[in-house]
Design a protein around this motif. Structure first.
Motif, PDB file in Angstrom:
ATOM      1  N   VAL A  56     -12.204 -11.123   5.467  1.00 51.55           N
ATOM      2  CA  VAL A  56     -12.854 -10.444   4.338  1.00 51.55           C
ATOM      3  C   VAL A  56     -13.773 -11.432   3.618  1.00 51.55           C
ATOM      4  N   PRO A  57     -15.034 -11.079   3.401  1.00 49.02           N
ATOM      5  CA  PRO A  57     -15.928 -11.965   2.652  1.00 49.02           C
ATOM      6  C   PRO A  57     -15.442 -12.127   1.211  1.00 49.02           C
ATOM      7  N   TYR A  58     -15.553 -13.321   0.673  1.00 46.90           N
ATOM      8  CA  TYR A  58     -15.122 -13.548  -0.705  1.00 46.90           C
ATOM      9  C   TYR A  58     -15.796 -14.800  -1.241  1.00 46.90           C
ATOM     10  N   LEU A  76      -4.430  -5.988   1.076  1.00 44.29           N
ATOM     11  CA  LEU A  76      -4.027  -5.353   2.333  1.00 44.29           C
ATOM     12  C   LEU A  76      -4.278  -3.848   2.305  1.00 44.29           C
ATOM     13  N   GLU A  77      -4.063  -3.219   1.160  1.00 44.74           N
ATOM     14  CA  GLU A  77      -4.311  -1.779   1.057  1.00 44.74           C
ATOM     15  C   GLU A  77      -5.801  -1.456   1.126  1.00 44.74           C
ATOM     16  N   ARG A  78      -6.615  -2.293   0.497  1.00 43.84           N
ATOM     17  CA  ARG A  78      -8.051  -1.991   0.426  1.00 43.84           C
ATOM     18  C   ARG A  78      -8.834  -2.494   1.639  1.00 43.84           C
ATOM     19  N   TYR A  79      -8.418  -3.648   2.172  1.00 45.20           N
ATOM     20  CA  TYR A  79      -9.206  -4.283   3.219  1.00 45.20           C
ATOM     21  C   TYR A  79      -8.461  -4.508   4.535  1.00 45.20           C
ATOM     22  N   GLY A  80      -7.163  -4.268   4.542  1.00 41.99           N
ATOM     23  CA  GLY A  80      -6.375  -4.622   5.720  1.00 41.99           C
ATOM     24  C   GLY A  80      -6.503  -3.693   6.899  1.00 41.99           C
ATOM     25  N   ASN A  81      -6.822  -2.412   6.640  1.00 39.79           N
ATOM     26  CA  ASN A  81      -6.907  -1.421   7.726  1.00 39.79           C
ATOM     27  C   ASN A  81      -5.652  -1.425   8.603  1.00 39.79           C
ATOM     28  N   GLY A  82      -4.499  -1.542   7.951  1.00 40.05           N
ATOM     29  CA  GLY A  82      -3.238  -1.505   8.676  1.00 40.05           C
ATOM     30  C   GLY A  82      -2.770  -2.832   9.219  1.00 40.05           C
ATOM     31  N   ARG A  83      -3.580  -3.873   9.084  1.00 33.56           N
ATOM     32  CA  ARG A  83      -3.207  -5.184   9.612  1.00 33.56           C
ATOM     33  C   ARG A  83      -2.224  -5.906   8.686  1.00 33.56           C
ATOM     34  N   LEU A  84      -1.365  -6.702   9.289  1.00 36.32           N
ATOM     35  CA  LEU A  84      -0.429  -7.582   8.595  1.00 36.32           C
ATOM     36  C   LEU A  84       0.607  -6.847   7.754  1.00 36.32           C
ATOM     37  N   VAL A  85       0.778  -5.545   8.023  1.00 37.31           N
ATOM     38  CA  VAL A  85       1.815  -4.749   7.362  1.00 37.31           C
ATOM     39  C   VAL A  85       2.532  -3.936   8.429  1.00 37.31           C
ATOM     40  N   PRO A  86       3.857  -4.052   8.542  1.00 32.76           N
ATOM     41  CA  PRO A  86       4.584  -3.263   9.545  1.00 32.76           C
ATOM     42  C   PRO A  86       4.460  -1.768   9.281  1.00 32.76           C
ATOM     43  N   ALA A  87       4.706  -0.978  10.301  1.00 27.96           N
ATOM     44  CA  ALA A  87       4.601   0.474  10.195  1.00 27.96           C
ATOM     45  C   ALA A  87       5.625   1.023   9.207  1.00 27.96           C
ATOM     46  N   ALA A  88       5.211   2.029   8.449  1.00 29.71           N
ATOM     47  CA  ALA A  88       6.091   2.660   7.459  1.00 29.71           C
ATOM     48  C   ALA A  88       7.336   3.237   8.131  1.00 29.71           C
ATOM     49  N   GLY A  89       8.460   3.142   7.450  1.00 19.69           N
ATOM     50  CA  GLY A  89       9.694   3.715   7.949  1.00 19.69           C
ATOM     51  C   GLY A  89      10.446   2.872   8.944  1.00 19.69           C
TER      52      GLY A  89
END
Length: 221
Positions: free
Chosen positions: A24-26, A74-87
């Motif tokens: 992510v650019p910053y 992670l919610e705004r820029y992660g596109n599902g990366r670095l977070v395990p699947a819900a449930g």
């Protein structure tokens, strides 16, 4: 563009690392601790009322607290990366370690820091008394807590390579600071091979190295 208000030798190094992992650019706005007090400069209060780091600004949005920042990014820029699947069990573990890192893990580390510097800052006549109280507090409470926490971390990493399971996640980014801080106060011995291996793995990651280049000298790396 997202801006990280970065204080030297602080928890904000994790934010830079996460952004590098995601590509992510910053921008980085650097702040230096006071050489005597080691506190953040007053300029940070213009960004957030508490005047502490990390803080990020993203357009008209300001987010403080490392865990909240990690979740926001992670919610705004992660596109599902670095977070395990819900449930999944991995997601539950991820949530636990994400909050544990700034909750349970940091309390004894901060107490260790405070009791370590307190005698030097006490008035001359009180130094022996303060030194004795600090030593008893560390030996009787702080050090046993740190020992228990490190055993817990070691046991977790003996079951999986990363804190939330077999895949690297934001939980590992969060846990990096308490583990690095603990290692800086008392290097891990041969009884903590998994923690030593964890530090070696994260320090070898290209994104971690790039974050150090952007953030500047970092005492815990």
């Amino acid at each position: 563009m997202l801006t990280v208000h970065h204080l030297n030798n602080s928890r904000s190094q994790r934010v830079l690392w996460l952004l590098e992992e995601l590509g992510v650019p910053y921008e980085v706005k650097h702040y230096q601790r006071d050489a005597k007090t080691m506190l953040a400069p007053p300029e940070l209060r213009a960004v957030h009322p508490l005047g502490k780091s990390p803080v990020i600004t993203d357009g008209d949005i300001t987010v403080a607290e490392t865990g909240a920042i990690v979740e926001y990014i992670l919610e705004r820029y992660g596109n599902g990366r670095l977070v395990p699947a819900a449930g999944t069990p991995q997601k539950l573990a991820y949530t636990h370690w994400l909050h544990f890192a700034e909750g349970s893990a940091m309390s004894p580390l901060l107490m260790k820091l405070v009791f370590g510097v307190l005698p030097d800052r006490a008035p001359k006549l009180l130094k022996p008394i303060v030194k004795g109280i600090s030593a008893k507090a560390q030996a009787g409470f702080v050090d046993p807590q740190l020992k228990a926490h490190q055993a817990y971390w070691e046991d977790t990493l003996s079951k999986s390579e990363w804190f939330a399971g077999p895949e690297f996640s934001g939980a590992d980014v969060m846990m990096s600071f308490p583990i690095e801080a603990a290692a800086s106060r008392a290097p891990f011995g041969d009884d903590k091979p998994k923690l030593k291996a964890f530090l070696a793995r994260i320090h070898a990651r290209p994104a971690y190295k790039k974050a150090l280049e952007r953030g500047g000298p970092y005492a815990y790396a």
